[in-house]
Scaffold this motif. Structure first.
Motif, PDB file in Angstrom:
ATOM      1  N   HIS A 183       7.484  39.151  75.619  1.00 43.43           N
ATOM      2  CA  HIS A 183       8.448  38.615  74.658  1.00 43.43           C
ATOM      3  C   HIS A 183       9.600  38.015  75.477  1.00 43.43           C
ATOM      4  O   HIS A 183       9.590  38.077  76.710  1.00 43.43           O
ATOM      5  CB  HIS A 183       9.007  39.729  73.767  1.00 43.43           C
ATOM      6  N   CYS A 218      13.182  35.958  69.414  1.00 47.80           N
ATOM      7  CA  CYS A 218      12.260  36.113  70.531  1.00 47.80           C
ATOM      8  C   CYS A 218      11.922  34.719  71.048  1.00 47.80           C
ATOM      9  O   CYS A 218      11.631  33.808  70.270  1.00 47.80           O
ATOM     10  CB  CYS A 218      10.999  36.838  70.079  1.00 47.80           C
ATOM     11  N   GLU A 220       9.531  33.839  73.402  1.00 47.00           N
ATOM     12  CA  GLU A 220       8.248  33.703  74.107  1.00 47.00           C
ATOM     13  C   GLU A 220       7.164  33.987  73.078  1.00 47.00           C
ATOM     14  O   GLU A 220       7.211  35.040  72.433  1.00 47.00           O
ATOM     15  CB  GLU A 220       8.201  34.732  75.245  1.00 47.00           C
ATOM     16  N   TYR A 221       6.211  33.079  72.939  1.00 48.04           N
ATOM     17  CA  TYR A 221       5.198  33.266  71.899  1.00 48.04           C
ATOM     18  C   TYR A 221       4.465  34.592  72.106  1.00 48.04           C
ATOM     19  O   TYR A 221       3.916  34.845  73.178  1.00 48.04           O
ATOM     20  CB  TYR A 221       4.196  32.111  71.876  1.00 48.04           C
ATOM     21  N   CYS A 222       4.488  35.442  71.061  1.00 50.27           N
ATOM     22  CA  CYS A 222       3.970  36.803  71.233  1.00 50.27           C
ATOM     23  C   CYS A 222       3.023  37.190  70.107  1.00 50.27           C
ATOM     24  O   CYS A 222       2.775  38.366  69.885  1.00 50.27           O
ATOM     25  CB  CYS A 222       5.137  37.780  71.317  1.00 50.27           C
ATOM     26  N   HIS A 226       5.787  35.917  65.859  1.00 54.22           N
ATOM     27  CA  HIS A 226       6.790  35.547  66.866  1.00 54.22           C
ATOM     28  C   HIS A 226       8.007  34.880  66.222  1.00 54.22           C
ATOM     29  O   HIS A 226       9.149  35.187  66.549  1.00 54.22           O
ATOM     30  CB  HIS A 226       6.131  34.611  67.889  1.00 54.22           C
ATOM     31  N   MET A 229      10.507  37.243  64.715  1.00 60.56           N
ATOM     32  CA  MET A 229      10.985  38.344  65.563  1.00 60.56           C
ATOM     33  C   MET A 229      12.446  38.026  65.884  1.00 60.56           C
ATOM     34  O   MET A 229      12.800  37.659  66.992  1.00 60.56           O
ATOM     35  CB  MET A 229      10.141  38.452  66.828  1.00 60.56           C
TER      36      MET A 229
END
Ligand code: CUA
Length: 347
Positions: A183, A218, A220-222, A226, A229
């Motif tokens: 993340h 967030c 960062e692609y998670c 995402h 988030m």
């Protein structure tokens, strides 16, 4: 990774955020949007801003020179009626020109490199003063866990930190870990992005000098959620922060009128994933709910924390946040009402 992210946040996101911010600019903080990198209220974000403006100015000058020469050549050397068909004189090999167009860009890149390296060093080398607040941040799919080890407080998604007076700084240092995938913690007005990576502890710090609520996300692609988030940082004067900490350390009130709702909570799968102090629930997979009602939002910023949204959330979180890992509880109407009435007492 973290260093690149600082740079990328500074250079890549700056122009986009500038547009998002332009119409809200004003001298009062409340008029400024709670997100966006151009209205920094914390030293790391200021440092990144300075680099971003510097890079944009240099590249703007390069753009004007190149576009100017190109426009001039297009107009000056265009085909005119009466031109003969002969080619203009062809120039092959010119040591001075080749030397110039090799040296000048190398020098520019070198200067940008030095300035960026100095900013990274200034931000990362900051030492933790004695009065600093330490927060352990644990990123989960798709929410944020905040633990204040020295203060004995655990909360989620809404980080409270004290205002930091530049004359007597009380910065907040964050140690970041992930419970699952990669993340990235990003609150643009406070600092650059810091990646949150499994089996690794990264750290960052903020020293907000204007009170208010700052929105983050967030970075960062998670996975599926995402985009939802979200996080918020609530910066408050020291006295208010201390009051918040004291309230968070209190066990929740035991309200006799919601005993049945509490039984519903304790007799369902809620207890496997959530903690409520003073009950049998001590799960760590989902957010700590001991002081749920002290938070403005639920589902990591996906909805406001109202009894109606809580009902929708408990019945089926996927309605608000498709893909959320909390299962649909599908309680009967009475159990649901009692459970939500109980949750509403968790101040
Ligand atoms: Cu967590 Cu994207």
């Amino acid at each position: 990774m973290k260093r690149w992210c600082l740079t990328i946040a500074a250079v890549g996101c700056a122009p986009v955020a500038a547009f998002a911010n332009d119409w809200g600019m004003g001298d009062s903080n409340s008029k400024i949007p709670p997100s966006g990198v151009f209205n920094a209220v914390s030293t790391p974000a200021h440092e990144i801003n300075t680099v971003a403006f510097f890079v944009i100015s240099i590249t703007a000058v390069i753009f004007l020179i190149v576009a100017g020469l190109l426009s001039y050549s297009i107009v000056r050397f265009r085909t005119r009626p009466g031109d003969d068909d002969r080619e203009p004189p062809q120039v092959y090999g010119s040591n001075p020109i080749e030397f110039a167009w090799t040296t000048v860009p190398v020098l520019i890149v070198f200067v940008l490199f030095l300035i960026t390296a100095r900013t990274i060093y200034t931000v990362q080398a900051a030492t933790r003063p004695a009065g600093a607040i330490s927060v352990h941040v644990i990123a989960h799919q798709w929410w944020w866990e905040f633990r204040y080890p020295a203060l004995g407080v655990v909360t989620a998604n809404e980080l409270h930190v004290p205002l930091s007076d530049p004359k007597n700084p009380t910065p907040t240092f964050l140690d970041l870990e992930s419970a699952d995938v990669a993340h990235s913690f990003w609150v643009p007005r406070l600092a650059g992005k810091t990646d949150v990576i499994p089996n690794r502890e990264n750290s960052m710090w903020i020293d907000p000098h204007v009170a208010g609520t700052y929105l983050g996300q967030c970075g960062e692609y998670c996975g599926t959620e995402h985009a939802l988030m979200l996080l918020r940082v609530i910066v408050e004067p020291r006295a208010d922060f201390d009051k918040w900490v004291a309230a968070q350390k209190q066990p929740p009130d035991v309200d006799a009128s919601v005993v049945y709702g509490r039984q519903v909570f304790e007799s369902t799968a809620c207890v496997n994933c959530h903690t409520i102090q003073g009950t049998s629930a001590n799960g760590r997979f989902g957010p700590d709910l001991t002081h749920l009602m002290a938070r403005e939002t639920i589902g990591s910023g996906a909805a406001m924390n109202t009894p109606d949204d809580l009902k929708v959330w408990v019945t089926d979180p996927n309605v608000i946040k498709p893909g959320a890992l909390m299962p649909a509880m599908n309680l009967g109407d009475k159990d649901l009402d009692d459970l939500v009435a109980y949750l509403a007492t968790l101040h």
